[in-house]
Structure formats: C-alpha cells, structure tokens
Motif scaffolding. Sequence first.
Motif, PDB file in Angstrom:
ATOM      1  N   HIS A 110      41.327  48.257  35.793  1.00  0.00           N
ATOM      2  CA  HIS A 110      41.922  46.477  35.018  1.00  0.00           C
ATOM      3  C   HIS A 110      40.981  45.618  34.879  1.00  0.00           C
ATOM      4  O   HIS A 110      39.938  45.525  35.543  1.00  0.00           O
ATOM      5  N   ASN A 111      41.015  44.856  34.123  1.00  0.00           N
ATOM      6  CA  ASN A 111      40.192  43.787  33.796  1.00  0.00           C
ATOM      7  C   ASN A 111      40.587  42.449  34.754  1.00  0.00           C
ATOM      8  O   ASN A 111      41.566  42.450  35.208  1.00  0.00           O
ATOM      9  N   ALA A 112      39.694  41.625  34.565  1.00  0.00           N
ATOM     10  CA  ALA A 112      39.741  40.522  35.535  1.00  0.00           C
ATOM     11  C   ALA A 112      40.735  39.542  35.091  1.00  0.00           C
ATOM     12  O   ALA A 112      41.278  38.783  36.268  1.00  0.00           O
ATOM     13  N   LEU A 113      41.294  39.588  33.691  1.00  0.00           N
ATOM     14  CA  LEU A 113      42.409  38.686  33.594  1.00  0.00           C
ATOM     15  C   LEU A 113      43.853  39.272  34.088  1.00  0.00           C
ATOM     16  O   LEU A 113      44.766  38.300  34.264  1.00  0.00           O
ATOM     17  N   ALA A 114      43.925  40.325  34.422  1.00  0.00           N
ATOM     18  CA  ALA A 114      45.332  40.946  34.719  1.00  0.00           C
ATOM     19  C   ALA A 114      45.771  40.380  36.054  1.00  0.00           C
ATOM     20  O   ALA A 114      46.816  39.925  36.197  1.00  0.00           O
ATOM     21  N   ALA A 147      48.893  46.602  28.423  1.00  0.00           N
ATOM     22  CA  ALA A 147      48.330  45.241  27.950  1.00  0.00           C
ATOM     23  C   ALA A 147      49.170  43.937  27.952  1.00  0.00           C
ATOM     24  O   ALA A 147      50.297  44.345  27.484  1.00  0.00           O
ATOM     25  N   PHE A 148      49.206  43.061  28.467  1.00  0.00           N
ATOM     26  CA  PHE A 148      50.342  42.095  28.606  1.00  0.00           C
ATOM     27  C   PHE A 148      49.478  40.380  28.684  1.00  0.00           C
ATOM     28  O   PHE A 148      48.457  40.306  28.917  1.00  0.00           O
ATOM     29  N   LEU A 206      38.779  41.217  26.602  1.00  0.00           N
ATOM     30  CA  LEU A 206      40.086  40.881  25.755  1.00  0.00           C
ATOM     31  C   LEU A 206      41.097  39.788  26.256  1.00  0.00           C
ATOM     32  O   LEU A 206      40.850  39.314  27.473  1.00  0.00           O
ATOM     33  N   PRO A 207      41.643  38.929  25.716  1.00  0.00           N
ATOM     34  CA  PRO A 207      42.547  37.798  25.862  1.00  0.00           C
ATOM     35  C   PRO A 207      43.871  38.312  26.503  1.00  0.00           C
ATOM     36  O   PRO A 207      44.568  37.671  26.413  1.00  0.00           O
ATOM     37  N   LEU A 208      43.726  39.442  27.113  1.00  0.00           N
ATOM     38  CA  LEU A 208      44.896  40.133  27.661  1.00  0.00           C
ATOM     39  C   LEU A 208      44.792  40.724  28.930  1.00  0.00           C
ATOM     40  O   LEU A 208      43.594  41.097  29.254  1.00  0.00           O
ATOM     41  N   GLY A 209      45.833  40.825  29.894  1.00  0.00           N
ATOM     42  CA  GLY A 209      45.662  41.718  31.084  1.00  0.00           C
ATOM     43  C   GLY A 209      45.517  42.908  30.849  1.00  0.00           C
ATOM     44  O   GLY A 209      46.654  43.378  29.995  1.00  0.00           O
ATOM     45  N   VAL A 210      44.812  43.904  31.160  1.00  0.00           N
ATOM     46  CA  VAL A 210      44.836  45.527  30.776  1.00  0.00           C
ATOM     47  C   VAL A 210      44.727  45.992  32.011  1.00  0.00           C
ATOM     48  O   VAL A 210      43.948  45.757  33.014  1.00  0.00           O
ATOM     49  N   VAL A 211      45.731  47.172  32.076  1.00  0.00           N
ATOM     50  CA  VAL A 211      45.572  47.976  33.343  1.00  0.00           C
ATOM     51  C   VAL A 211      45.809  49.313  32.949  1.00  0.00           C
ATOM     52  O   VAL A 211      46.525  49.518  32.032  1.00  0.00           O
ATOM     53  N   VAL A 212      44.949  50.226  33.462  1.00  0.00           N
ATOM     54  CA  VAL A 212      44.898  51.414  33.236  1.00  0.00           C
ATOM     55  C   VAL A 212      45.290  52.569  34.415  1.00  0.00           C
ATOM     56  O   VAL A 212      44.877  52.157  35.570  1.00  0.00           O
ATOM     57  N   VAL A 213      46.385  53.367  34.440  1.00  0.00           N
ATOM     58  CA  VAL A 213      46.655  54.197  35.544  1.00  0.00           C
ATOM     59  C   VAL A 213      46.546  55.611  35.069  1.00  0.00           C
ATOM     60  O   VAL A 213      46.337  55.937  34.010  1.00  0.00           O
ATOM     61  N   ASP A 214      46.327  56.643  36.153  1.00  0.00           N
ATOM     62  CA  ASP A 214      46.278  58.033  36.102  1.00  0.00           C
ATOM     63  C   ASP A 214      47.712  58.621  35.878  1.00  0.00           C
ATOM     64  O   ASP A 214      48.628  57.852  35.788  1.00  0.00           O
ATOM     65  N   ARG A 220      34.874  49.412  28.953  1.00  0.00           N
ATOM     66  CA  ARG A 220      35.147  48.455  30.031  1.00  0.00           C
ATOM     67  C   ARG A 220      34.810  46.976  29.654  1.00  0.00           C
ATOM     68  O   ARG A 220      35.386  46.099  29.995  1.00  0.00           O
ATOM     69  N   LEU A 221      33.695  46.900  28.939  1.00  0.00           N
ATOM     70  CA  LEU A 221      33.340  45.647  28.362  1.00  0.00           C
ATOM     71  C   LEU A 221      34.010  44.915  27.408  1.00  0.00           C
ATOM     72  O   LEU A 221      34.394  44.000  27.617  1.00  0.00           O
ATOM     73  N   VAL A 222      34.589  45.846  26.541  1.00  0.00           N
ATOM     74  CA  VAL A 222      35.597  45.635  25.538  1.00  0.00           C
ATOM     75  C   VAL A 222      36.859  45.139  26.148  1.00  0.00           C
ATOM     76  O   VAL A 222      37.612  43.844  25.978  1.00  0.00           O
ATOM     77  N   ILE A 223      37.241  45.905  27.340  1.00  0.00           N
ATOM     78  CA  ILE A 223      38.667  45.421  27.728  1.00  0.00           C
ATOM     79  C   ILE A 223      38.563  44.313  28.665  1.00  0.00           C
ATOM     80  O   ILE A 223      39.403  43.453  28.771  1.00  0.00           O
ATOM     81  N   ASP A 224      37.242  43.961  29.314  1.00  0.00           N
ATOM     82  CA  ASP A 224      37.212  42.791  30.037  1.00  0.00           C
ATOM     83  C   ASP A 224      36.898  41.509  29.074  1.00  0.00           C
ATOM     84  O   ASP A 224      37.331  40.471  29.719  1.00  0.00           O
TER      85      ASP A 224
END
Length: 338
Positions: free
Chosen positions: A157-161, A243-244, A141-149, A135-139
């Motif tokens: 999701h990270n703060a940038l998403a 990731a976007f 990242l200079p990208l929006g990241v979303v994980v779904v089941d 989660r720390l790595v994802i948060d």
Amino acid sequence: LAVDGRITFANDFLLRLTGWRRHEVIGRNWFGLFVPADSEVQRLFRESVASGRIFAHHENEILARDGRPRMIAWDNVVLHDARGRVAGTASIGRDVTAERAATVALARNEAALAREREAERAARAAAEAERRRLRLVIDRLPLGVVVVDASGRAVHHNALAPQLLGHPMHAVGGVEEYTRYGGVHPDGRPYAADEYPIARALLGEVVEQELTHYRRENGTATILSISAAPVYEGGRLAYAVAAFQDVAARETAREALHAASEALREGDRRKDEFLAILAHELRNPLAPLRNAAEILRRSDDPSAGELARAMIERQLGQMARLVDDLLDVSRIATGKLK
C-alpha cells in the motif's frame, strides 16, 4: 615411429580402433595418414627428434580410416640406437574420446547452467527493478492504493492509503477479516466483509468509482470514491488492486449545489404562481373601469357621474397597489430592495 615419421610398429588395439590392417600402415608416414601433415603435432615430433627430448604426456586427435576422429592420451619416450643417436619414438596411447566428450558435454552443460543462472539473476533483477518503479509510481499517485494477494492479504500500500482511512493498515489475514475496516452503508449498517470493492475484485468484478461512506477509528466520517480491479498472472487471478480518494468535500459541495438548485426552482415556481395571481388581479379592475367609463359617456346625471368617478378611483388605487407589489418583487429579484 622412425625419425622421419614412418610407422615401424602398430599394435592390434590401434588397428582395431582405426580400421586399418597392419600391412597397410607399416612403412607409411604417421603424419598424413593418422594426423594431418601440417598439424602442430608434426612440428613437436620434429623438435623432439632434433633435441632428443619429448613431451612425456600429451593428447591429440588421430583420424580413423573412415575419417572419424579419436582423442588419444599418449605416453611418449625417445628411442636411441647403440651409439646413442635418436632412432625414433615409441608411444603408448589410451583412447579417451568418450571421456573427453563427456568432459566437453559437462563443460557445455555447466556453461549452459551458468548462462541460465545468469539469465534468471538478470530476470530477477529486472523484475525487482520493475517492482521498485511500480512502487515509486504508486507512492506518487494522489490516491490511496492497496494491493492484496489472492487470499485477500495486503501485500503493498502507498503512504496515502492509511492517511485517507485515518488509521494504520490492518494486518488482516484474508477477506473474512475486512470487517475490521470502517465501511458503512448510507443507513449506517456496517459493510459485510465481501461487500468491500477489493473483496469483489478478488471474485473478478471490476468496480469503478463506487461511493463508500467510511467511519474512521477516531469517530470522524468521510466518503471515499473507490475503484478496484482483479490482476491476473498466467490466466489465474493473483492479486486485486484498489485505488480510492476522499470525496467528502466534493459530495458536500454537490449536495449544496443540488439544494441551491432546488431552492431556485422553488423560487421560480412561486414567482410564476405570484405572477399568475397578479395577472388575474390586474384584470379584475378593468371591468369596473369600463363600466364607469360607459356611465360617464351615456349619463348626464351628476350623481351617476360621481358614482362612476368614485368607482374609477377605487379601481385605480387597487391597480396602483398591485403595480407596487409587482415592483417590489422585481426589486427583490434584482437585489435592489433595501
């Protein structure tokens, strides 16, 4: 037992338990036959005989004739003669081998269960630590990241998403609710739920840097570059991750660069056309000039000479104008025309 450890009585239970016959054990020393001679039990027996006091209850192993150990729980008393002197000991024993084996097995099982629980706890702690690191790595990242089941429900999701999307993450219950998001085709048609890259990743597709036009809730529009991939656990699809990034500025710059390139190509084409026409126009005066020169060379007639000179002046004027036009084009191309 006598005070020196000789066996003076043995009941049938002891004989059946150990495999000895009565005449084989009576008169023999207990220590060395049933108990190792150098055991702690022998030391305790000697102390009991010397002090007249004995442990009322204790347990120790004895050896059967075939060498197999048996665990016996003893009740002990000291025997005295008529004068009150210690004459020996009497003990009644109960075979607790099975009970103690069960106790030991139970203790081992409990210890094994405790180790398993500790291993599970350590594994859970390690997994949680790994999730925190991820989660720390994802948060970061200079990208929006979303994980779904596997059902399409967002689990992280990270703060940038939401910043890139321009709105909070919707609490969707599955893929069918993805229509709440703002993806649109270049012609303005909204995305169907199963057209979103992360929905396609849930079907096993890997999507790489797909450009998606996105209409935010505040009415503004942007372009997102989206990559998505399935995540498997134990051979089964468990998650999908997307990731976007916002590439609207990049795409605008690319379009501007393309337009500028097209403009340059069009300018080059027109310049080539102009030079071709100019070359043709420059050649046109040459024939009259040659003719005028020929007239001047062959004819002595003043009127013919005057006509030739007038022709030369006209053609030279035409060529001068063409050369001026060519110089103007050169000045325009080099930025020197004011």
